[in-house]
Enzyme design. Structure first.
Site, PDB file in Angstrom:
ATOM      1  N   ASP A  49      -1.172  19.110  -5.226  1.00  0.00           N
ATOM      2  CA  ASP A  49      -1.676  18.641  -6.874  1.00  0.00           C
ATOM      3  C   ASP A  49      -2.864  19.204  -6.774  1.00  0.00           C
ATOM      4  O   ASP A  49      -3.892  19.007  -5.800  1.00  0.00           O
ATOM      5  CB  ASP A  49      -1.946  16.565  -5.986  1.00  0.00           C
ATOM      6  CG  ASP A  49      -2.459  16.194  -7.106  1.00  0.00           C
ATOM      7  OD1 ASP A  49      -3.480  16.317  -7.596  1.00  0.00           O
ATOM      8  OD2 ASP A  49      -2.000  14.874  -6.976  1.00  0.00           O
ATOM      9  N   ASP A  78      -4.128  23.542 -17.610  1.00  0.00           N
ATOM     10  CA  ASP A  78      -2.745  23.796 -18.263  1.00  0.00           C
ATOM     11  C   ASP A  78      -1.938  22.581 -18.076  1.00  0.00           C
ATOM     12  O   ASP A  78      -0.302  22.402 -17.798  1.00  0.00           O
ATOM     13  CB  ASP A  78      -2.200  24.685 -17.976  1.00  0.00           C
ATOM     14  CG  ASP A  78      -0.923  25.258 -19.436  1.00  0.00           C
ATOM     15  OD1 ASP A  78      -0.705  24.574 -20.413  1.00  0.00           O
ATOM     16  OD2 ASP A  78      -0.345  26.738 -18.616  1.00  0.00           O
ATOM     17  N   SER A  79      -2.153  21.268 -18.270  1.00  0.00           N
ATOM     18  CA  SER A  79      -1.229  19.955 -17.956  1.00  0.00           C
ATOM     19  C   SER A  79      -1.160  20.040 -19.285  1.00  0.00           C
ATOM     20  O   SER A  79      -0.733  20.224 -20.024  1.00  0.00           O
ATOM     21  CB  SER A  79      -2.394  19.340 -17.092  1.00  0.00           C
ATOM     22  OG  SER A  79      -3.033  18.853 -18.678  1.00  0.00           O
TER      23      SER A  79
END
Ligand code: SPD
Length: 277
Positions: A135, A153-154
């Protein structure tokens, strides 16, 4: 053949006719791969288009290159999300880069990308790349003052990704940067996701001294107009006279010296959104 629609709002969406190539449920999300006549293969997570073979270069180049060009000598780079590998591929075009860490929460995204999107994921096994299945929010706790550039780069700020668009997360990003460090994030569409776009800008400004917003045209993302927010405490990220010669050395299809020179030229309505946020 099936028809797939990504609903951009309750009233509008992107619809494509496609062959369903793969559909799996990972621990985190539904991963869908479609093959379409116009966009080639598309990677879709929980119903939202993440990347397509046809237009991925636009997003990945524009996410990666401005920050890497502005940094005096980027050596250590972190990507949070981005398990398809497109951002990593672009980062490795910068000769000064020695180490790329990719922190992706969902290993299945990487497995699917390597199987179905070889041109996007082609650099994931480069010796300079280390993959962490973790995470992103927790990963940063352990990485104080380490990176030159951090790239978010979510996926969109819903569910698990929501935390990646908030001040406490950007504080961790800042602490994980070393001197001259720069961060950049994908920050949604100013047209159809004004709330998320303005919200990300507001949260990033609470944390970083210098913040700039730029746009690119990504046909398969909501409205096509897509935003990126770049920030640093050390570097005037809006000064695009920096390191211009390095842009010419990059082999790219969208990002180029003209785009870099006027990176921060924003339409009037976008400037207004930023002013009031
Ligand atoms: N609405 C789509 C936003 C997707 C941003 N991330 C895409 C990941 C591609 N590497």
């Amino acid at each position: 053949m099936i028809w797939f629609t990504e609903y951009w709002t309750e009233n509008v969406g992107l619809t494509v006719k496609a062959h369903e190539v793969k559909r799996i449920k990972s621990k985190y999300q539904e991963i869908l791969v479609l093959d379409t006549p116009e966009f080639g293969k598309m990677l879709i997570l929980d119903g939202l288009v993440q990347t397509t073979e046809r237009d991925e270069f636009i997003y990945h180049e524009m996410l990666a290159h401005p920050a890497l060009v502005m940094h005096p000598q980027p050596e250590r780079v972190l990507v949070i999300g981005g398990g398809d590998g497109g951002t990593v591929r672009e980062i490795l075009k910068h000769p000064s880069v020695k180490e790329v860490h990719l922190c992706e929460i969902d290993e299945e995204v990487i497995i699917v990308a390597e199987k179905y999107f070889p041109t996007i994921s082609e650099k994931l096994r480069d010796p300079r790349v280390k993959i962490f299945i973790e995470d992103g929010n927790e990963f940063l706790q352990e990485r104080k003052g380490y990176y030159d550039v951090i790239i978010m780069d979510s996926s969109d700020p819903v569910g698990a990704s929501e935390v990646l668009f908030k001040e406490p997360f950007y504080q961790k990003v800042k602490q994980s940067l070393r001197e001259n460090g720069i961060m950049v994030a994908q920050t949604e569409s100013p047209v159809l996701q004004e709330k998320y776009f303005a919200g990300a800008y507001r949260e990033i400004r609470k944390v970083f001294r210098n913040v700039g917003v730029y746009l690119a045209y990504v046909p398969t993302y909501p409205s096509g107009m897509w935003s990126f927010t770049i920030a640093s405490d050390y570097i005037d990220v809006k000064d695009t006279s920096r390191n211009r010669e390095r842009v010419k050395e990059l082999k790219t299809k969208y990002f180029c010296d003209n785009i870099y020179a006027c990176l921060f030229a924003l339409p009037q309505f976008v400037q207004e959104i930023l002013k009031k946020s």
